[in-house]
Write a protein that holds these residues in place. Structure first.
Motif, PDB file in Angstrom:
ATOM      1  N   GLN A   1       0.969  -1.186  -0.054  1.00 32.91           N
ATOM      2  CA  GLN A   1       0.012  -0.229  -0.014  1.00 32.91           C
ATOM      3  C   GLN A   1       0.863   1.153  -0.051  1.00 32.91           C
ATOM      4  O   GLN A   1       1.902   1.122   0.708  1.00 32.91           O
ATOM      5  CB  GLN A   1      -0.981  -0.045   1.155  1.00 32.91           C
ATOM      6  N   ARG A   2       0.507   2.262  -0.799  1.00 33.48           N
ATOM      7  CA  ARG A   2       1.215   3.441  -0.812  1.00 33.48           C
ATOM      8  C   ARG A   2       0.455   4.549  -0.541  1.00 33.48           C
ATOM      9  O   ARG A   2      -0.752   4.792  -0.702  1.00 33.48           O
ATOM     10  CB  ARG A   2       1.688   3.383  -2.319  1.00 33.48           C
ATOM     11  N   PHE A   3       1.068   5.801   0.020  1.00 34.60           N
ATOM     12  CA  PHE A   3       0.744   7.182   0.063  1.00 34.60           C
ATOM     13  C   PHE A   3       1.654   8.167  -0.261  1.00 34.60           C
ATOM     14  O   PHE A   3       2.860   7.901  -0.136  1.00 34.60           O
ATOM     15  CB  PHE A   3       0.691   6.999   1.728  1.00 34.60           C
ATOM     16  N   THR A   4       1.048   9.235  -0.583  1.00 40.06           N
ATOM     17  CA  THR A   4       1.793  10.391  -1.005  1.00 40.06           C
ATOM     18  C   THR A   4       1.294  11.628  -0.133  1.00 40.06           C
ATOM     19  O   THR A   4       0.168  11.866   0.076  1.00 40.06           O
ATOM     20  CB  THR A   4       1.669  10.530  -2.551  1.00 40.06           C
ATOM     21  N   SER A   5       2.415  12.409   0.381  1.00 45.60           N
ATOM     22  CA  SER A   5       1.893  13.529   0.983  1.00 45.60           C
ATOM     23  C   SER A   5       1.726  14.756   0.196  1.00 45.60           C
ATOM     24  O   SER A   5       1.980  14.834  -1.134  1.00 45.60           O
ATOM     25  CB  SER A   5       3.191  13.805   1.921  1.00 45.60           C
ATOM     26  N   GLY A   6       1.566  15.985   0.923  1.00 44.62           N
ATOM     27  CA  GLY A   6       1.420  17.190   0.026  1.00 44.62           C
ATOM     28  C   GLY A   6       2.817  17.873  -0.144  1.00 44.62           C
ATOM     29  O   GLY A   6       3.955  16.723   0.000  1.00 44.62           O
ATOM     30  N   THR A   7       3.145  19.114  -0.215  1.00 44.66           N
ATOM     31  CA  THR A   7       4.439  19.233  -0.661  1.00 44.66           C
ATOM     32  C   THR A   7       4.636  20.327   0.479  1.00 44.66           C
ATOM     33  O   THR A   7       4.118  20.898   0.990  1.00 44.66           O
ATOM     34  CB  THR A   7       4.523  19.921  -2.087  1.00 44.66           C
TER      35      THR A   7
ATOM     36  N   SER B   1       5.287   6.927   0.684  1.00 51.63           N
ATOM     37  CA  SER B   1       5.478   5.958   1.627  1.00 51.63           C
ATOM     38  C   SER B   1       4.842   4.742   1.077  1.00 51.63           C
ATOM     39  O   SER B   1       3.896   4.826   0.320  1.00 51.63           O
ATOM     40  CB  SER B   1       4.988   6.296   2.959  1.00 51.63           C
ATOM     41  N   GLU B   2       5.338   3.514   1.426  1.00 54.12           N
ATOM     42  CA  GLU B   2       5.061   2.038   1.269  1.00 54.12           C
ATOM     43  C   GLU B   2       4.912   1.217   2.203  1.00 54.12           C
ATOM     44  O   GLU B   2       6.074   1.304   3.140  1.00 54.12           O
ATOM     45  CB  GLU B   2       5.923   1.645   0.137  1.00 54.12           C
ATOM     46  N   ILE B   3       3.761   0.619   2.862  1.00 52.89           N
ATOM     47  CA  ILE B   3       3.948  -0.540   3.739  1.00 52.89           C
ATOM     48  C   ILE B   3       4.999  -1.583   3.247  1.00 52.89           C
ATOM     49  O   ILE B   3       4.571  -2.051   2.061  1.00 52.89           O
ATOM     50  CB  ILE B   3       2.383  -0.944   4.125  1.00 52.89           C
ATOM     51  N   VAL B   4       5.912  -1.996   4.030  1.00 51.19           N
ATOM     52  CA  VAL B   4       6.745  -3.092   3.427  1.00 51.19           C
ATOM     53  C   VAL B   4       6.508  -4.124   4.336  1.00 51.19           C
ATOM     54  O   VAL B   4       6.610  -5.385   3.942  1.00 51.19           O
ATOM     55  CB  VAL B   4       8.005  -2.629   3.470  1.00 51.19           C
ATOM     56  N   GLU B   5       5.991  -4.139   5.531  1.00 51.45           N
ATOM     57  CA  GLU B   5       5.715  -5.556   6.221  1.00 51.45           C
ATOM     58  C   GLU B   5       4.767  -5.163   7.639  1.00 51.45           C
ATOM     59  O   GLU B   5       4.706  -3.853   7.955  1.00 51.45           O
ATOM     60  CB  GLU B   5       7.105  -5.879   6.955  1.00 51.45           C
ATOM     61  N   ILE B   6       3.863  -5.993   7.712  1.00 53.60           N
ATOM     62  CA  ILE B   6       2.863  -5.961   8.987  1.00 53.60           C
ATOM     63  C   ILE B   6       3.257  -7.287   9.754  1.00 53.60           C
ATOM     64  O   ILE B   6       3.117  -8.165   9.392  1.00 53.60           O
ATOM     65  CB  ILE B   6       1.538  -5.923   8.368  1.00 53.60           C
ATOM     66  N   THR B   7       3.327  -6.778  11.083  1.00 58.66           N
ATOM     67  CA  THR B   7       3.243  -7.944  12.160  1.00 58.66           C
ATOM     68  C   THR B   7       2.485  -7.960  13.287  1.00 58.66           C
ATOM     69  O   THR B   7       2.716  -6.970  14.132  1.00 58.66           O
ATOM     70  CB  THR B   7       4.881  -8.131  12.555  1.00 58.66           C
ATOM     71  N   PRO B   8       1.374  -8.490  13.144  1.00 58.36           N
ATOM     72  CA  PRO B   8       0.377  -8.440  14.253  1.00 58.36           C
ATOM     73  C   PRO B   8       1.189  -8.804  15.667  1.00 58.36           C
ATOM     74  O   PRO B   8       1.780  -9.912  15.642  1.00 58.36           O
ATOM     75  CB  PRO B   8      -0.765  -9.428  13.865  1.00 58.36           C
ATOM     76  N   SER B   9       0.911  -8.189  16.646  1.00 58.04           N
ATOM     77  CA  SER B   9       1.335  -8.635  18.094  1.00 58.04           C
ATOM     78  C   SER B   9       0.290  -9.591  18.402  1.00 58.04           C
ATOM     79  O   SER B   9      -0.603  -9.858  18.348  1.00 58.04           O
ATOM     80  CB  SER B   9       1.231  -7.399  18.932  1.00 58.04           C
ATOM     81  N   ARG B  10       1.462 -10.672  19.051  1.00 57.73           N
ATOM     82  CA  ARG B  10       0.960 -11.834  19.693  1.00 57.73           C
ATOM     83  C   ARG B  10       0.441 -11.690  20.910  1.00 57.73           C
ATOM     84  O   ARG B  10      -0.606 -12.121  21.672  1.00 57.73           O
ATOM     85  CB  ARG B  10       1.771 -12.830  19.785  1.00 57.73           C
ATOM     86  N   SER B  11       1.136 -10.953  21.795  1.00 60.37           N
ATOM     87  CA  SER B  11       0.817 -10.404  23.191  1.00 60.37           C
ATOM     88  C   SER B  11      -0.155  -9.265  23.303  1.00 60.37           C
ATOM     89  O   SER B  11      -0.866  -9.286  24.412  1.00 60.37           O
ATOM     90  CB  SER B  11       2.036 -10.291  24.098  1.00 60.37           C
ATOM     91  N   LYS B  12      -0.192  -8.509  22.338  1.00 65.18           N
ATOM     92  CA  LYS B  12      -1.141  -7.496  22.474  1.00 65.18           C
ATOM     93  C   LYS B  12      -1.887  -7.558  21.051  1.00 65.18           C
ATOM     94  O   LYS B  12      -1.708  -6.536  20.305  1.00 65.18           O
ATOM     95  CB  LYS B  12      -0.496  -5.936  22.551  1.00 65.18           C
ATOM     96  N   PRO B  13      -3.187  -8.220  21.190  1.00 68.44           N
ATOM     97  CA  PRO B  13      -3.884  -8.494  19.938  1.00 68.44           C
ATOM     98  C   PRO B  13      -4.554  -7.116  19.481  1.00 68.44           C
ATOM     99  O   PRO B  13      -5.096  -7.113  18.157  1.00 68.44           O
ATOM    100  CB  PRO B  13      -4.994  -9.525  20.288  1.00 68.44           C
ATOM    101  N   HIS B  14      -4.631  -6.167  20.008  1.00 66.16           N
ATOM    102  CA  HIS B  14      -5.185  -4.868  19.831  1.00 66.16           C
ATOM    103  C   HIS B  14      -4.275  -3.837  18.894  1.00 66.16           C
ATOM    104  O   HIS B  14      -4.486  -2.783  18.383  1.00 66.16           O
ATOM    105  CB  HIS B  14      -5.646  -3.992  20.881  1.00 66.16           C
TER     106      HIS B  14
ATOM    107  N   MET C   1       6.089  -2.043   9.297  1.00 65.56           N
ATOM    108  CA  MET C   1       7.404  -1.379   8.745  1.00 65.56           C
ATOM    109  C   MET C   1       6.916  -0.572   7.362  1.00 65.56           C
ATOM    110  O   MET C   1       6.170  -1.153   6.732  1.00 65.56           O
ATOM    111  CB  MET C   1       8.231  -2.293   8.459  1.00 65.56           C
ATOM    112  N   VAL C   2       7.351   0.736   7.372  1.00 60.76           N
ATOM    113  CA  VAL C   2       7.080   1.515   6.421  1.00 60.76           C
ATOM    114  C   VAL C   2       8.383   2.311   5.993  1.00 60.76           C
ATOM    115  O   VAL C   2       9.215   2.844   6.407  1.00 60.76           O
ATOM    116  CB  VAL C   2       6.131   2.636   6.916  1.00 60.76           C
ATOM    117  N   ARG C   3       8.550   2.420   4.482  1.00 65.25           N
ATOM    118  CA  ARG C   3       9.652   3.002   3.861  1.00 65.25           C
ATOM    119  C   ARG C   3       9.177   4.371   3.326  1.00 65.25           C
ATOM    120  O   ARG C   3       8.023   4.406   2.639  1.00 65.25           O
ATOM    121  CB  ARG C   3      10.174   2.134   2.819  1.00 65.25           C
ATOM    122  N   SER C   4       9.453   5.423   3.655  1.00 63.95           N
ATOM    123  CA  SER C   4       9.161   6.769   3.440  1.00 63.95           C
ATOM    124  C   SER C   4      10.266   7.470   2.761  1.00 63.95           C
ATOM    125  O   SER C   4      11.345   7.467   3.274  1.00 63.95           O
ATOM    126  CB  SER C   4       8.664   7.602   4.465  1.00 63.95           C
TER     127      SER C   4
END
Length: 162
Positions: free
Chosen positions: A27-33, A117-130, A135-138
């Motif tokens: 997923q990608r996002f672009t800011s203003g200037t 920006s691009e979402i490069v990895e998502i890791t749900p928490s095992r100990s805190k399910p909420h 990981m984002v590369r901007s």
């Protein structure tokens, strides 16, 4: 990206805040200037990074930068501003847990920056399910689409409350 994902991205409302459940790798996002003004470059440097190549044109010409350059920390601060003001619309804010930063080329007076920006990895928490770690590369780009700042960061992102 699937057709469903494309449709969801186009359906997002301006100002909408995203939760962990809304994000996906790629997923990608672009800011203003933001315009980097010479006076602001010097003001920031005078307060936070008072090195001659950020403050004085003559000294800057004789430096490795071959001209006045904004502090990398000023560039990072502008990138954060662009992310917070809509470039990365995360609910509960952009909460950093660490990362890696680089400044591939100097930011100059007159540069117009935007952040992609691009979402490069998502890791749900095992100990805190909420919540989970995203990981984002901007990359901050100038008006010539040259990278002036690259941040790969781990962010704490909450799930939507049910």
């Amino acid at each position: 990206m699937s057709e469903t994902d494309k449709a969801l991205e186009h359906a997002r409302q301006p100002g909408e805040q995203l939760y962990l459940d809304d994000l996906h790798v790629g997923q990608r996002f672009t800011s203003g200037t933001y315009l980097m003004e010479e006076a602001r470059i010097k003001e920031f440097a005078a307060e936070f990074d008072p090195q001659p190549f950020h403050l004085d044109e003559t000294a800057a010409e004789a430096s490795v930068f071959k001209g006045l350059a904004a502090s990398g920390w000023h560039t990072a601060a502008v990138a954060m501003r662009l992310l917070v003001s809509g470039g990365l619309p995360l609910a509960n804010g952009i909460v950093g847990l660490g990362g890696e930063i680089a400044w591939p080329r100097p930011t100059r007076p007159g540069d117009i920056l935007c952040v992609e920006s691009e979402i490069v990895e998502i890791t749900p928490s095992r100990s805190k399910p909420h919540q989970g770690i995203v990981m984002v590369r901007s990359i901050a780009l100038n008006q010539n689409r040259e990278s002036v700042y690259v941040l790969t960061a781990k962010l704490l992102v909450s799930k939507r409350k049910t």
